[in-house]
Design a protein around this motif. Structure first.
Motif, short mmCIF file in Angstrom:
data_model
loop_
_atom_site.label_atom_id
_atom_site.label_comp_id
_atom_site.label_asym_id
_atom_site.label_seq_id
_atom_site.Cartn_x
_atom_site.Cartn_y
_atom_site.Cartn_z
N HIS A 247 0.83 -1.20 0.00
CA HIS A 247 0.00 0.00 0.00
C HIS A 247 0.87 1.25 0.00
O HIS A 247 1.86 1.33 0.73
CB HIS A 247 -0.88 -0.02 1.25
N ILE A 248 0.49 2.24 -0.79
CA ILE A 248 1.15 3.54 -0.79
C ILE A 248 0.10 4.60 -0.51
O ILE A 248 -0.86 4.76 -1.26
CB ILE A 248 1.85 3.84 -2.13
N GLY A 249 0.27 5.33 0.59
CA GLY A 249 -0.69 6.34 1.00
C GLY A 249 -1.32 5.99 2.33
O GLY A 249 -0.80 5.18 3.10
N LEU A 250 -2.46 6.60 2.61
CA LEU A 250 -3.14 6.45 3.88
C LEU A 250 -3.91 5.13 3.91
O LEU A 250 -4.63 4.80 2.97
CB LEU A 250 -4.08 7.62 4.09
N LEU A 251 -3.78 4.40 4.99
CA LEU A 251 -4.57 3.21 5.25
C LEU A 251 -5.19 3.36 6.63
O LEU A 251 -4.49 3.65 7.60
CB LEU A 251 -3.72 1.95 5.21
N THR A 252 -6.50 3.19 6.73
CA THR A 252 -7.21 3.28 8.00
C THR A 252 -7.74 1.91 8.37
O THR A 252 -8.42 1.27 7.55
CB THR A 252 -8.37 4.28 7.92
N CYS A 253 -7.45 1.46 9.57
CA CYS A 253 -7.99 0.20 10.08
C CYS A 253 -8.78 0.50 11.35
O CYS A 253 -8.26 1.14 12.26
CB CYS A 253 -6.88 -0.80 10.39
#
Length: 353
Positions: A247-253
């Motif tokens: 993943h490149i960028g924002l990841l929200t979990c």
């Protein structure tokens, strides 16, 4: 790949997340080009260009790709065929795999489980008979959720006994679904993680989230002790997810803080409502770091700027309280330029203490 300031960033979707991404991009000297089927939207007023076209319009997608240096997105329900066309012409960040996994609930839950995370018990269901079998296994209370296209509590039906199975299936109109068992939890929280192409990650303080009628009401940092005790484990899992997806960028979990540790709920491969507090409440916002990551720039510091920060969503008529909000000199008001409608996210207000 490094995309220098002065270049144009393509954004799929023209809602408030696209608006705030475009603002962050402009601060770094980038232009934003929005692609959306709608004629207007919250991002219209702050973007340099807007292409109104469907996601099935191959010619419009090609022209859009030729006009930008990288493509990102503000929501995960972009049709896969559109991404197939775009990725042959221009880099897409985050990549297509992040969307393929996150847009289907059983895929994201299976990935998290394979990476050692815990989820609520779940079963994929594609027919009323499969729903009956899943309900017999998972029991009550449980919740039927559409596999895709659901957000803010939409596409969900709670089940308390077997008598509601047929009406629940009718309510989701026979769409592919997931049946999930309820989880007993002390709090809800999210991990906001931004990953660079190099694999470097930036993580913000973990916000504790409170939902009302399925819609996020408040996000607060620092979270209570019940969340803080589980944040490190949740962040480690989010990193494994980001690495697995490249993943490149924002990841929200999003997680539940339970008595025996964190339980994963769902992910979003994009900037997120629970990170809006970072605009004023962190040295670098989620929006700016997302732009930095997708353009190949170094990421900024994520330390918070106050002892306590609270973000409150303005839903529907709440936006009409703008005068009272602005009477508080410490309140930072964000209105998205939408027409007031019940249940609609109209803006948010952040306070730093």
């Amino acid at each position: 790949m490094i995309l220098p300031p002065g270049s144009t960033i393509g954004i799929l979707g023209g809602g408030q997340l696209g608006r705030m991404l475009a603002i962050a991009a402009a601060q770094l000297g980038y232009r934003s080009h929005i692609y959306a089927p709608e004629a207007s939207g919250p991002a219209t007023e702050v973007s340099a260009e807007w292409t109104k076209a469907g996601y099935d319009d191959a010619d419009a997608l090609a022209r859009f790709a030729q006009a930008v240096g990288v493509v990102t997105y503000e929501f995960e329900n972009v049709p896969p065929a559109a991404l197939d066309r775009l990725e042959t012409l221009v880099p897409i960040r985050p990549g297509k795999r992040s969307l393929e996994i996150s847009r289907v609930r059983e895929r994201e839950k299976s990935l998290v489980r394979d990476l050692g995370g815990r989820t609520a018990p779940f079963r994929a269901v594609q027919s009323l008979d499969e729903l009956r079998d899943a309900f017999a296994e998972i029991g009550t209370p449980s919740i039927l959720k559409t596999s895709s296209l659901g957000y803010d509590g939409k596409g969900q039906v709670r089940l308390h006994d077997a008598s509601g199975l047929e009406s629940a299936w009718e309510a989701v109109r026979g769409a592919p679904c997931v049946l999930e068992g309820f989880v007993s939890f002390d709090a809800e929280f999210s991990v906001l993680l931004c990953r660079a192409e190099s694999g470097e990650t930036a993580v913000w303080d973990t916000p504790e989230n409170v939902h009302t009628h399925g819609i996020l009401d408040t996000s607060t940092v620092p979270a209570r002790a019940a969340v803080l005790a589980q944040a490190e484990e949740a962040i480690a899992l989010a990193r494994r997810v980001a690495d697995a997806l490249d993943h490149i960028g924002l990841l929200t979990c999003e997680f539940f803080a339970c008595s025996d540790g964190p339980v994963f709920n769902e992910m979003a491969p994009r900037v997120h409502n629970s990170g809006h507090w970072t605009i004023e409440g962190a040295v670098t916002s989620q929006f700016e770091n997302h732009i930095r990551a997708v353009c190949g720039l170094p990421m900024g510091a994520t330390a918070r700027t106050g002892a306590r920060i609270e973000m409150h969503n303005l839903i529907g008529e709440d936006a009409n309280s703008w005068a009272a909000i602005l009477a508080d000199p410490t309140a930072k008001l964000h209105l998205y330029g939408k027409h007031v409608r019940p249940g609609r996210k109209m803006g948010h207000v952040t306070r730093i203490f």
